[in-house]
Structures are given as C-alpha cells and as structure tokens.
Design a protein around this motif. Structure first.
Motif, PDB file in Angstrom:
ATOM      1  N   LEU A  23       0.867  -1.171   0.000  1.00 17.95           N
ATOM      2  CA  LEU A  23       0.000   0.000   0.000  1.00 17.95           C
ATOM      3  C   LEU A  23       0.904   1.221   0.000  1.00 17.95           C
ATOM      4  O   LEU A  23       1.867   1.284   0.751  1.00 17.95           O
ATOM      5  N   VAL A  24       0.597   2.181  -0.822  1.00 17.53           N
ATOM      6  CA  VAL A  24       1.429   3.367  -0.945  1.00 17.53           C
ATOM      7  C   VAL A  24       1.269   4.223   0.303  1.00 17.53           C
ATOM      8  O   VAL A  24       0.168   4.607   0.651  1.00 17.53           O
ATOM      9  N   THR A  25       2.373   4.512   0.978  1.00 21.11           N
ATOM     10  CA  THR A  25       2.303   5.324   2.181  1.00 21.11           C
ATOM     11  C   THR A  25       3.061   6.634   2.049  1.00 21.11           C
ATOM     12  O   THR A  25       2.868   7.534   2.831  1.00 21.11           O
TER      13      THR A  25
ATOM     14  N   ASP B 195       2.109  11.651  -2.179  1.00 22.08           N
ATOM     15  CA  ASP B 195       1.948  11.654  -3.627  1.00 22.08           C
ATOM     16  C   ASP B 195       2.781  12.762  -4.244  1.00 22.08           C
ATOM     17  O   ASP B 195       3.213  13.683  -3.579  1.00 22.08           O
TER      18      ASP B 195
ATOM     19  N   ALA C 198      -7.603   6.608   2.483  1.00 22.00           N
ATOM     20  CA  ALA C 198      -7.717   7.256   3.790  1.00 22.00           C
ATOM     21  C   ALA C 198      -8.964   8.124   3.895  1.00 22.00           C
ATOM     22  O   ALA C 198      -9.339   8.521   4.998  1.00 22.00           O
TER      23      ALA C 198
ATOM     24  N   GLN D 245      -3.713   6.806  -4.504  1.00 20.49           N
ATOM     25  CA  GLN D 245      -4.264   5.659  -3.788  1.00 20.49           C
ATOM     26  C   GLN D 245      -4.312   5.864  -2.279  1.00 20.49           C
ATOM     27  O   GLN D 245      -5.337   5.593  -1.650  1.00 20.49           O
ATOM     28  N   ALA D 246      -3.233   6.323  -1.684  1.00 18.74           N
ATOM     29  CA  ALA D 246      -3.200   6.493  -0.226  1.00 18.74           C
ATOM     30  C   ALA D 246      -4.258   7.498   0.226  1.00 18.74           C
ATOM     31  O   ALA D 246      -4.929   7.286   1.245  1.00 18.74           O
ATOM     32  N   LYS D 247      -4.416   8.582  -0.509  1.00 26.41           N
ATOM     33  CA  LYS D 247      -5.417   9.594  -0.145  1.00 26.41           C
ATOM     34  C   LYS D 247      -6.832   9.047  -0.314  1.00 26.41           C
ATOM     35  O   LYS D 247      -7.703   9.308   0.519  1.00 26.41           O
TER      36      LYS D 247
END
Length: 114
Positions: A7-9, A12, A107, A102-104
């Motif tokens: 998962l991208v953390t 961005d 979340a 993706q992370a945003k």
C-alpha cells in the motif's frame, strides 16, 4: 479489507488530484468502492466490460483506475470503458485512466471498500 501487495504510504507527487478528492468528498461515509489492479496487471477488454456491467447493476459509488499497457494501440472508439457505460454511471462512478492518489483515496472517510 485484505491487503494484496504494497500500500502506498509515501506522499503523492505534486500532481493535482483535487478533482478526484472533491468528487469523493461529496459521497456519504463508507459509500464508495475503490477499484485498482495495480500498475503491472492489465484487464482485457472483456474483463473491463464484465466488471463495468457488475458496477452498473449494483449501483454503488466507485472510483475505478483503468490502465492499459504502455504503448498499447487502441482505437478511439475502443478506449475503455464505452461512452454508454459512462453515461449510466454518471454521478456515482469515476474512471481514472492515469495514476491515482491511492493512499489519499483509501484514507478518505467516503471510501468504504477497496
């Protein structure tokens, strides 16, 4: 949620994703599905059509990242998904054909399923 892969953390890039985030902010809490098969897995046109039909039938809000292999030649009328699909899901579905934050998205309180 079952995590499959990283998962991208990290933050961005500076690219502007405000349109995606504004659209998502108009949705109810936990009401939106995030669909992405990653940057190394590509669906066939048949798979895209089948998944699109399922999304159309179920009526759920969604953000769907559709990526084609770099350099794959397709005609303008073959670009996924078909215009008729986009008209049917207008307002409750968003198609992203480039990188997505993706992370945003994951979340965001409106994202309920991924």
């Amino acid at each position: 949620m079952i995590a499959v892969g990283p998962l991208v953390t990290q933050p961005d890039s500076e690219e502007d994703y405000s349109g995606i985030m504004q659209w998502l902010s108009k949705k109810d809490k936990f009401s939106t599905l995030f669909i992405s098969f990653g940057s190394e897995n590509f669906l066939s046109m048949e798979q895209i059509e089948e998944l699109g039909e399922g999304l159309d039938i179920c009526g759920v809000n969604f953000i769907w990242v559709i990526r084609l292999p770099v350099g794959e030649a397709i005609g303008i009328n073959e670009a996924p998904p078909p215009e008729e699909f986009l008209e049917r899901v207008q307002g409750r579905g968003m198609i992203v054909q480039r990188w997505a934050p993706q992370a945003k998205i994951l979340a965001h309180p409106s994202t309920g399923v991924s």
